[in-house]
Design a protein around this motif. Structure first.
Motif, PDB file in Angstrom:
ATOM      1  N   UNK A   1      16.797  -5.017 -34.696  1.00 49.59           N
ATOM      2  CA  UNK A   1      17.063  -4.615 -35.753  1.00 49.59           C
ATOM      3  C   UNK A   1      16.791  -5.504 -37.082  1.00 49.59           C
ATOM      4  N   UNK A   2      16.983  -4.485 -38.425  1.00 49.80           N
ATOM      5  CA  UNK A   2      16.755  -4.687 -39.530  1.00 49.80           C
ATOM      6  C   UNK A   2      17.465  -3.984 -41.041  1.00 49.80           C
ATOM      7  N   UNK A   3      17.420  -4.389 -40.762  1.00 53.73           N
ATOM      8  CA  UNK A   3      18.310  -3.068 -42.732  1.00 53.73           C
ATOM      9  C   UNK A   3      17.321  -3.408 -44.069  1.00 53.73           C
ATOM     10  N   UNK A   4      16.474  -3.592 -43.381  1.00 60.99           N
ATOM     11  CA  UNK A   4      15.365  -4.366 -44.278  1.00 60.99           C
ATOM     12  C   UNK A   4      14.091  -3.497 -45.104  1.00 60.99           C
ATOM     13  N   UNK A   5      14.793  -2.451 -46.540  1.00 59.43           N
ATOM     14  CA  UNK A   5      14.333  -1.593 -46.581  1.00 59.43           C
ATOM     15  C   UNK A   5      13.710   0.087 -45.548  1.00 59.43           C
ATOM     16  N   UNK A   6      12.990   0.687 -46.248  1.00 58.90           N
ATOM     17  CA  UNK A   6      12.961   1.823 -45.027  1.00 58.90           C
ATOM     18  C   UNK A   6      12.004   1.957 -44.191  1.00 58.90           C
ATOM     19  N   UNK A   7      12.663   3.323 -43.077  1.00 53.67           N
ATOM     20  CA  UNK A   7      12.172   2.413 -41.789  1.00 53.67           C
ATOM     21  C   UNK A   7      10.411   2.987 -41.616  1.00 53.67           C
TER      22      UNK A   7
END
Length: 469
Positions: free
Chosen positions: A195-201
């Motif tokens: 998982x990641x919350x870094x920037x646009x997917x």
């Protein structure tokens, strides 16, 4: 025969001539312009007529893809990515010529991380090749669209298939990508982290973009442990209502069925005739259960109890591979069985997906439409997630039959959209479903076009697909 608007601009004769010369000199035998090669790299899977590229490149590295794209970009020549050639909506056509980029030689498995249950592969690896390679690791990749498609093509069309009800689609199983964009640069999207919350997917942006935003050069995928036990079953029902209601109860009870497939009566007749089988000529569900020895058996028993509530016939199930394959033979042969139902004709193989609570209604109305229109159009479906396919058999040389087939598909798409579904659950838009996408997407189509213009300002990446510019 009508295609969706090409949206690909005018043919660039001067640029194409220059690019053909450059690529032939640079790549030699790895670049072909013969008509046979070009015909093999256009759309041949359904009735949509082929539109040939001007040349076919066979790169072996991401660097070579970047070079090809830079050359084409400089001269504004279209690029059409090619995987295994199994797409169904005209994705491979070159409406204004250009260069087909065949990734089949980029078929290396770059890394398998057994502890993390993931791997990294090049786009030309097929799903069967990957699972053969993984067998000794105790892992497998579950997405099965039916055909032995390439992983790059599966990512580009956001493929799914028979296992999606348990394991999801390519959307859920692609962790990261490397992509060559329209200017020839290679970018990286995502990481191997879960998982990641870094920037646009951006990974999800390219998954399902059908080659219109770039060419995928590597894919990081989720893997799963091979189940200790796999059991399979086939169960007849007196009606579509009963079969689908059994599916709904199965899903609502949280039974983690791996596959749950439907064949309607017409398709059952076809597979019986094609395969010399003797299944009851009524709607059939084909199922598969994964788990430990005890849990897989428990799932099968529980489903049998559910099926009984809906007046099912004899539920046949098996756990040995040979017996499982025998039970599944009808479902695996459905495409070829459909073609054999009307020799000499072709088909419009189409799909829609609706909320599972509307599935019975959608199939009923579709059956009524088939009967009223006089078409031969058997149905098979991944009913565990509300997705079904219709094979509309037509004579491609009869304009009236083609018109009737296209009109039927348009009505099917409208029906699915009216039930809060989608015009395509897994085949993609390509050339064939652009009109329906305009209805489905509405104003959000303008956002898609805006993204396309930023990433591909000259509209060279698989132009004429998904929407017009």
């Amino acid at each position: 025969m009508v295609l969706a608007d090409a949206g690909a601009g005018l043919r660039n004769e001067t640029g194409i001539a220059v690019v053909l010369g450059i690529l032939k000199q640079r790549f030699g035998e790895s670049f072909q312009t013969g008509e046979a090669f070009r015909a093999q790299h256009t759309h041949t899977t359904t009735y949509i007529p082929g539109q040939l590229p001007d040349g076919v490149a066979f790169p072996e590295t991401a660097g070579e893809i970047s070079e090809i794209v830079r050359i084409c970009s400089e001269h504004r020549v279209p690029i059409i990515p090619f995987g295994a050639g199994t797409s169904l909506e005209g994705h491979l056509n070159a409406p204004n010529g250009g260069i087909s980029v065949d990734t089949s030689r980029m078929n290396r498995i770059l890394k398998v991380n057994t502890e993390d249950l993931d791997c990294v592969v090049e786009p030309g690896v097929t799903r069967e090749e990957l699972n053969t390679y993984l067998r000794d690791t105790g892992l497998f990749f579950p997405i099965d669209p039916g055909a032995n498609a390439s992983i790059g093509g599966m990512a580009s069309t956001r493929a799914s298939g028979t296992n999606a009800v348990r394991y999801g689609t390519m959307r859920e199983n692609v962790l990261a990508l490397t992509v060559v964009t329209a200017d020839g640069k290679e970018i990286h999207t995502g990481t191997r982290a879960r998982k990641s919350s870094a920037g646009y997917d951006l990974t999800r942006l390219f998954v399902g973009s059908e080659g219109t935003l770039g060419i995928i050069t590597s894919i990081a995928l989720r893997l799963y442990g091979i189940p200790q036990k796999i059991t399979a079953g086939v169960c007849p029902f007196p009606s579509i209502d009963n079969a689908v209601n059994a599916v709904i109860m199965t899903i609502q009870m949280g039974l983690p069925v791996a596959r749950i497939e439907l064949l309607d009566t017409a398709m059952v007749r076809g597979v019986n005739a094609y395969g010399g089988l003797d299944y009851p000529e009524m709607p059939l569900l084909f199922l598969e259960f994964h788990g430990t020895d005890a849990f897989a058996e428990e799932q099968a028993v529980t489903f049998g109890e559910i099926a009984t509530e809906f007046d099912a016939g004899e539920f046949l199930w098996a756990s040995e591979p040979e017996e499982r394959n025998r039970l599944w033979k009808a479902r695996h042969n459905a495409y070829f069985a459909g073609m054999a139902m009307r020799p000499g004709c072709t088909n419009i193989t189409t799909d829609v997906c609706v909320p599972i609570s509307r599935l019975t209604e959608c199939i009923h109305e579709t059956h009524r439409d088939i009967e009223e229109s006089g078409l031969l159009a058997p149905i098979a479906g991944h009913v565990g997630d509300g997705n079904f396919h219709t094979m509309v058999m037509i004579d491609p040389n009869d304009p009236e039959e083609v018109r009737q087939g296209e009109a039927f598909v348009a009505r099917l798409n409208e029906r699915a959209l009216s039930m809060e579904g989608t015009c395509t659950g897994e085949h993609g838009v390509g050339q064939g479903k652009q009109t329906s996408l305009r209805t489905e997407a509405g104003e959000s189509l303008d956002v898609m076009r805006a993204i396309k213009r930023v990433l591909d300002p000259d509209n060279i990446m698989n132009p004429g697909k998904i929407f017009s510019i």
